[in-house]
Write an enzyme that holds these catalytic residues in place. Sequence first.
Site, PDB file in Angstrom:
ATOM      1  N   GLU A  92       0.831  -1.195   0.000  1.00 32.01           N
ATOM      2  CA  GLU A  92       0.000   0.000   0.000  1.00 32.01           C
ATOM      3  C   GLU A  92       0.866   1.245   0.000  1.00 32.01           C
ATOM      4  OE1 GLU A  92      -4.258  -0.847   2.003  1.00 32.01           O
ATOM      5  OE2 GLU A  92      -2.622  -0.607   3.412  1.00 32.01           O
ATOM      6  N   CYS A 112       3.407   8.843   0.979  1.00 24.14           N
ATOM      7  CA  CYS A 112       3.825   8.056   2.131  1.00 24.14           C
ATOM      8  C   CYS A 112       4.227   6.675   1.598  1.00 24.14           C
ATOM      9  CB  CYS A 112       2.648   7.974   3.102  1.00 24.14           C
ATOM     10  SG  CYS A 112       3.039   7.104   4.597  1.00 24.14           S
ATOM     11  N   CYS A 119       5.888  -5.822   9.018  1.00 27.09           N
ATOM     12  CA  CYS A 119       7.026  -5.260   9.748  1.00 27.09           C
ATOM     13  C   CYS A 119       7.342  -6.164  10.923  1.00 27.09           C
ATOM     14  CB  CYS A 119       6.682  -3.861  10.257  1.00 27.09           C
ATOM     15  SG  CYS A 119       8.047  -3.068  11.131  1.00 27.09           S
ATOM     16  N   CYS A 123       5.267  -3.293  16.880  1.00 26.26           N
ATOM     17  CA  CYS A 123       4.685  -2.264  17.753  1.00 26.26           C
ATOM     18  C   CYS A 123       3.204  -2.598  17.998  1.00 26.26           C
ATOM     19  CB  CYS A 123       4.829  -0.881  17.124  1.00 26.26           C
ATOM     20  SG  CYS A 123       6.545  -0.459  16.813  1.00 26.26           S
ATOM     21  N   CYS A 126       0.267  -0.702  16.077  1.00 28.20           N
ATOM     22  CA  CYS A 126       0.395  -0.471  14.639  1.00 28.20           C
ATOM     23  C   CYS A 126      -0.138  -1.667  13.841  1.00 28.20           C
ATOM     24  CB  CYS A 126       1.867  -0.238  14.310  1.00 28.20           C
ATOM     25  SG  CYS A 126       2.230  -0.207  12.552  1.00 28.20           S
ATOM     26  N   CYS A 342      -1.529   6.908   9.343  1.00 28.32           N
ATOM     27  CA  CYS A 342      -0.382   6.294  10.015  1.00 28.32           C
ATOM     28  C   CYS A 342      -0.794   5.058  10.783  1.00 28.32           C
ATOM     29  CB  CYS A 342       0.217   7.256  11.034  1.00 28.32           C
ATOM     30  SG  CYS A 342       1.130   8.566  10.310  1.00 28.32           S
TER      31      CYS A 342
HETATM   32  N1  SAH Z   1       8.536   1.979  10.921  1.00 26.25           N
HETATM   33  C1  SAH Z   1       8.715   3.374  10.888  1.00 26.25           C
HETATM   34  C2  SAH Z   1       7.955   4.042   9.783  1.00 26.25           C
HETATM   35  C3  SAH Z   1       6.549   3.578   9.529  1.00 26.25           C
HETATM   36  S1  SAH Z   1       5.393   3.893  10.805  1.00 26.25           S
HETATM   37  C4  SAH Z   1       8.368   3.993  12.236  1.00 26.25           C
HETATM   38  O1  SAH Z   1       7.808   3.302  13.067  1.00 26.25           O
HETATM   39  O2  SAH Z   1       8.726   5.141  12.430  1.00 26.25           O
HETATM   40  C5  SAH Z   1       5.131   5.628  10.584  1.00 26.25           C
HETATM   41  C6  SAH Z   1       4.555   6.346  11.800  1.00 26.25           C
HETATM   42  O3  SAH Z   1       3.240   5.905  12.097  1.00 26.25           O
HETATM   43  C7  SAH Z   1       5.368   6.133  13.056  1.00 26.25           C
HETATM   44  O4  SAH Z   1       5.642   7.333  13.716  1.00 26.25           O
HETATM   45  C8  SAH Z   1       4.452   5.264  13.874  1.00 26.25           C
HETATM   46  O5  SAH Z   1       4.683   5.419  15.213  1.00 26.25           O
HETATM   47  C9  SAH Z   1       3.100   5.789  13.487  1.00 26.25           C
HETATM   48  N2  SAH Z   1       1.999   4.881  13.842  1.00 26.25           N
HETATM   49  C10 SAH Z   1       1.979   3.539  13.878  1.00 26.25           C
HETATM   50  N3  SAH Z   1       0.769   3.077  14.267  1.00 26.25           N
HETATM   51  C11 SAH Z   1      -0.002   4.161  14.455  1.00 26.25           C
HETATM   52  C12 SAH Z   1      -1.355   4.349  14.820  1.00 26.25           C
HETATM   53  N4  SAH Z   1      -2.167   3.325  15.065  1.00 26.25           N
HETATM   54  N5  SAH Z   1      -1.821   5.610  14.912  1.00 26.25           N
HETATM   55  C13 SAH Z   1      -1.019   6.670  14.654  1.00 26.25           C
HETATM   56  N6  SAH Z   1       0.274   6.545  14.285  1.00 26.25           N
HETATM   57  C14 SAH Z   1       0.778   5.311  14.184  1.00 26.25           C
HETATM   58 FE1  SF4 Z   2       6.922  -1.293  12.131  1.00 26.04          FE
HETATM   59 FE2  SF4 Z   2       4.590  -0.130  12.653  1.00 26.04          FE
HETATM   60 FE3  SF4 Z   2       6.475  -0.198  14.518  1.00 26.04          FE
HETATM   61 FE4  SF4 Z   2       6.820   1.380  12.367  1.00 26.04          FE
HETATM   62  S1  SF4 Z   2       5.232   1.583  13.946  1.00 26.04           S
HETATM   63  S2  SF4 Z   2       8.323  -0.023  13.296  1.00 26.04           S
HETATM   64  S3  SF4 Z   2       5.798   0.098  10.803  1.00 26.04           S
HETATM   65  S4  SF4 Z   2       5.442  -1.998  13.638  1.00 26.04           S
END
Ligand code: SAH
Ligand code: SF4
Length: 351
Positions: A92, A112, A119, A123, A126, A342
């Site tokens: 995506e 983006c 991944c 997290c 996410c 995000c």
């Molecule tokens: N892996 C990298 C880049 C992709 S995630 C990272 O983690 O930075 C991009 C951004 O989206 C990150 O700042 C992450 O913390 C945020 N993110 C992930 N899950 C989210 C959610 N459910 N709501 C808002 N931001 C989120």
């Molecule tokens: Fe991976 Fe999502 Fe964590 Fe970014 S926020 S490192 S995409 S698991």
Amino acid sequence: MTDLYRLLPEEMEQLVIGMGYPRYRADQILLPLYYKFPKDINDIPQLPKKLRADLTEAGYTIGSAKETHRVVSEDGETTKLLLNLNDNNAVETVLMQYPSSKIGGHPRSTICVSTQIGCAMGCVFCATGQMGFKTNLAAEHIVSQVIHFAEILEKRGEHVTNLVFMGMGEPMANYDEMIRAIRILTHDRGFGLGQRHITISTIGIVSGIDKLAEENLQIGLAISLHSPNNTLRRELVPTAGPNSVEDIIAAGRHYFKKTGRRVTFEYALMEGINDSPEIAQELSRLLKGNGSHVNLIPINPTAGDFRRPSKTRVLKFEQILSNAGINCTIRVEKGTEISAACGQLRTDIVG
Ligand code: SAH
Ligand code: SF4
């Protein structure tokens, strides 16, 4: 098979020279690739027929990522594409437009970009992390995400102005392909985007940040911090492992010193988890005097039970940081209704 979008301009030269053609033929491939968006080698009529045949015979192709699905938000400002890759994986990618911040009469158009499918960082808040790691994207598949939107925008007389590596995946965990894609996208004879218009977001892989600092690139860096202390951070980012909050902040400082580019700390706010005034104070103490910028992201809904704090609570958190002299913004949300915001990207439940 090799997608021509994988090659750096210098490699394109070597390729045509190696096939017995003059150097300038490389530019006759590069120019249309980045400005006309051909779908096939035969869509470049200015190339001699023989060279087209030689390229095809040697296994070169164009554009191995195909659009299979497109969703546009109600206000028309956010578009999400699902691209099918040649190995039947899907990725995506999202375009966010900001008509209010026009650049020379055009809206700011930020893409983006994803660097992985899924991944491995896991997290807990996410959606991409929750689907687990599937595969790294090849550079050509990162470049293709930009090319697809460049073509869509060109038809409207607009163009790509910014890139953020904030889609699916952890860019530092796919370092070499990510850097190759950036070199192609910023090369004068490639896509030609200004380095300063690119931001890489990382969960804080210190070795990757240090490596990036040495690349001699003017790329913006965003570090996803989410917590001022290691105990809470390890709960939210289970794979944080050896990268402590202190190490991450030191890496950010080093990056700034080396590149002169300001580092942003991203902080996804989750109700009752990391949004209390006490935690805001702890964060202030940690970042004070650092010249850092904090971007607060009230969390977007995903499958987990994390909730976004109330507006009042978000503003209170912001105020504590601002009072401590920390430059702080609250992220404007875009694309939540089409699951393009995000942390909402995942491809195991779409198409
Ligand atoms: N892996 C990298 C880049 C992709 S995630 C990272 O983690 O930075 C991009 C951004 O989206 C990150 O700042 C992450 O913390 C945020 N993110 C992930 N899950 C989210 C959610 N459910 N709501 C808002 N931001 C989120
Ligand atoms: Fe991976 Fe999502 Fe964590 Fe970014 S926020 S490192 S995409 S698991």
